[in-house]
Design a protein around this motif. Structure first.
Motif, PDB file in Angstrom:
ATOM      1  N   LEU A  25       0.823  -1.204   0.000  1.00  0.00           N
ATOM      2  CA  LEU A  25       0.000   0.000   0.000  1.00  0.00           C
ATOM      3  C   LEU A  25       0.860   1.258   0.000  1.00  0.00           C
ATOM      4  CD1 LEU A  25      -2.534  -0.971   2.827  1.00  0.00           C
ATOM      5  CD2 LEU A  25      -3.021  -0.989   0.369  1.00  0.00           C
ATOM      6  N   ASP A  26       0.319   2.343  -0.576  1.00  0.00           N
ATOM      7  CA  ASP A  26       0.917   3.656  -0.399  1.00  0.00           C
ATOM      8  C   ASP A  26       0.532   4.180   0.976  1.00  0.00           C
ATOM      9  OD1 ASP A  26       2.106   3.894  -2.935  1.00  0.00           O
ATOM     10  OD2 ASP A  26       0.194   4.495  -3.835  1.00  0.00           O
ATOM     11  N   ASP A  37      -0.607   7.151   1.784  1.00  0.00           N
ATOM     12  CA  ASP A  37      -1.889   7.863   1.725  1.00  0.00           C
ATOM     13  C   ASP A  37      -3.063   6.890   1.634  1.00  0.00           C
ATOM     14  OD1 ASP A  37      -0.588  10.259   1.896  1.00  0.00           O
ATOM     15  OD2 ASP A  37      -0.677  10.702  -0.255  1.00  0.00           O
ATOM     16  N   GLU A  38      -2.874   5.836   0.848  1.00  0.00           N
ATOM     17  CA  GLU A  38      -3.936   4.830   0.708  1.00  0.00           C
ATOM     18  C   GLU A  38      -4.196   4.132   2.042  1.00  0.00           C
ATOM     19  OE1 GLU A  38      -5.927   4.180  -1.591  1.00  0.00           O
ATOM     20  OE2 GLU A  38      -5.096   4.802  -3.502  1.00  0.00           O
ATOM     21  N   SER A  39      -3.156   3.869   2.789  1.00  0.00           N
ATOM     22  CA  SER A  39      -3.327   3.192   4.080  1.00  0.00           C
ATOM     23  C   SER A  39      -4.120   4.069   5.044  1.00  0.00           C
ATOM     24  CB  SER A  39      -1.968   2.824   4.683  1.00  0.00           C
ATOM     25  OG  SER A  39      -1.272   3.961   5.160  1.00  0.00           O
ATOM     26  N   ASP A  62      -6.413   6.259   4.175  1.00  0.00           N
ATOM     27  CA  ASP A  62      -7.806   6.234   3.724  1.00  0.00           C
ATOM     28  C   ASP A  62      -8.492   4.924   4.135  1.00  0.00           C
ATOM     29  OD1 ASP A  62      -7.557   8.719   2.595  1.00  0.00           O
ATOM     30  OD2 ASP A  62      -7.219   7.985   0.557  1.00  0.00           O
ATOM     31  N   ILE A  63      -7.780   3.813   3.955  1.00  0.00           N
ATOM     32  CA  ILE A  63      -8.332   2.502   4.326  1.00  0.00           C
ATOM     33  C   ILE A  63      -8.631   2.472   5.816  1.00  0.00           C
ATOM     34  CG2 ILE A  63      -7.798   0.044   4.573  1.00  0.00           C
ATOM     35  CD1 ILE A  63      -6.126   0.340   1.980  1.00  0.00           C
ATOM     36  N   THR A  67      -9.829  -2.441   0.909  1.00  0.00           N
ATOM     37  CA  THR A  67      -8.429  -2.815   1.115  1.00  0.00           C
ATOM     38  C   THR A  67      -7.844  -3.431  -0.153  1.00  0.00           C
ATOM     39  OG1 THR A  67      -8.864  -3.250   3.467  1.00  0.00           O
ATOM     40  CG2 THR A  67      -6.848  -4.168   2.539  1.00  0.00           C
ATOM     41  N   SER A  77      -8.832  -3.230  -3.235  1.00  0.00           N
ATOM     42  CA  SER A  77      -8.827  -2.342  -4.404  1.00  0.00           C
ATOM     43  C   SER A  77      -7.655  -1.359  -4.366  1.00  0.00           C
ATOM     44  CB  SER A  77     -10.148  -1.563  -4.471  1.00  0.00           C
ATOM     45  OG  SER A  77     -10.291  -0.713  -3.355  1.00  0.00           O
ATOM     46  N   ALA A  78      -7.014  -1.213  -3.196  1.00  0.00           N
ATOM     47  CA  ALA A  78      -5.913  -0.256  -3.054  1.00  0.00           C
ATOM     48  C   ALA A  78      -4.537  -0.905  -3.170  1.00  0.00           C
ATOM     49  CB  ALA A  78      -6.021   0.457  -1.703  1.00  0.00           C
ATOM     50  N   LYS A 136      -1.041  -2.283  -4.330  1.00  0.00           N
ATOM     51  CA  LYS A 136      -0.095  -1.911  -5.374  1.00  0.00           C
ATOM     52  C   LYS A 136       0.482  -3.129  -6.078  1.00  0.00           C
ATOM     53  CE  LYS A 136       3.084   1.002  -4.350  1.00  0.00           C
ATOM     54  NZ  LYS A 136       4.206   1.600  -3.612  1.00  0.00           N
TER      55      LYS A 136
END
Length: 221
Positions: free
Chosen positions: A165-166, A168-170, A172-173, A212, A214-215, A217
């Motif tokens: 994960l990035d 920022d993505e983490s 948001d999740i 989770t 869908s995010a 990498k």
């Protein structure tokens, strides 16, 4: 521990035991200082020598009811092959137990305690050290962390470090997962939908897995 500390701990346990008994027999919504004092054999004013407010007693007593979650979390976490699986399994375990006893988990993780929850949690485990016996080391940081957001971030950070994960993505999740859980807990508490326990877990985890996965990498190994 000196004699005074032993006496204070003993009194502390008397009141928590009484509170837990009322929760078990009458429900958490029926706990009062007067009932606790009567059951423990002390006046209400004596209770306030040891606890600042009723919510603290309810918090400590509620902790007595989450031992099944604490013990089972170790099993769930150790079955995960990577950080993403561990994250999803930790939430599945949490949902399973919190939707079974929503009032208990609301009292611990959502209710206004009027004090730093981390300090209350630390004090609880100083008295009830046996609750930590046999826990996997990777689970202990989650148990000692009262803040749901920080608990969740601790597992997701490993997913960032492993390249799943990035950052920022983490974030948001993490935020979305907590919002989903709190929304479902409120639904259960207010009897807004006719869900069975396994259905609430399944419905919640469906969305947690979706956001989770869908995010990601890279594919999970």
């Amino acid at each position: 521990m000196n004699r005074k500390e032993i006496q204070m701990t003993r009194m502390w346990e008397y009141f928590i035991d009484a509170t837990a008994q009322i929760i078990e027999t009458e429900g958490i919504e029926n706990v009062t200082i007067r009932k606790i004092g009567k059951l423990a054999g002390y006046t209400s004013s004596t209770i306030y020598n040891y606890f600042e407010e009723l919510s603290h007693l309810i918090f400590f007593a509620s902790m007595r009811f989450i031992n099944p979650y604490i013990k089972e979390l170790s099993y769930y976490m150790t079955t995960g092959k990577n950080s993403i699986e561990k994250y999803l399994l930790s939430w599945e375990c949490f949902c399973k137990h919190s939707f079974k006893e929503p009032q208990i988990y609301h009292a611990i993780f959502n209710a206004d305690l009027g004090a730093k929850p981390e300090e209350l949690l630390k004090h609880y485990f100083e008295v009830y050290q046996n609750d930590l016996t046999g826990l996997a080391e990777e689970v202990k940081p989650l148990i000692f962390e009262h803040n749901i957001s920080k608990r969740s971030k601790a597992v997701l950070q490993k997913a960032v470090e492993e390249g799943y994960l990035d950052q920022d993505e983490s974030e948001d999740i993490n935020n979305m997962t907590i919002l989903i859980w709190r929304g479902m807990l409120t639904t259960v508490l207010n009897n807004r939908r006719d869900y069975k326990q396994d259905e609430t877990v399944e419905e919640t985890m469906k969305y947690v897995r979706k956001i989770t996965m869908s995010a990601l990498k890279k594919p999970i190994e």
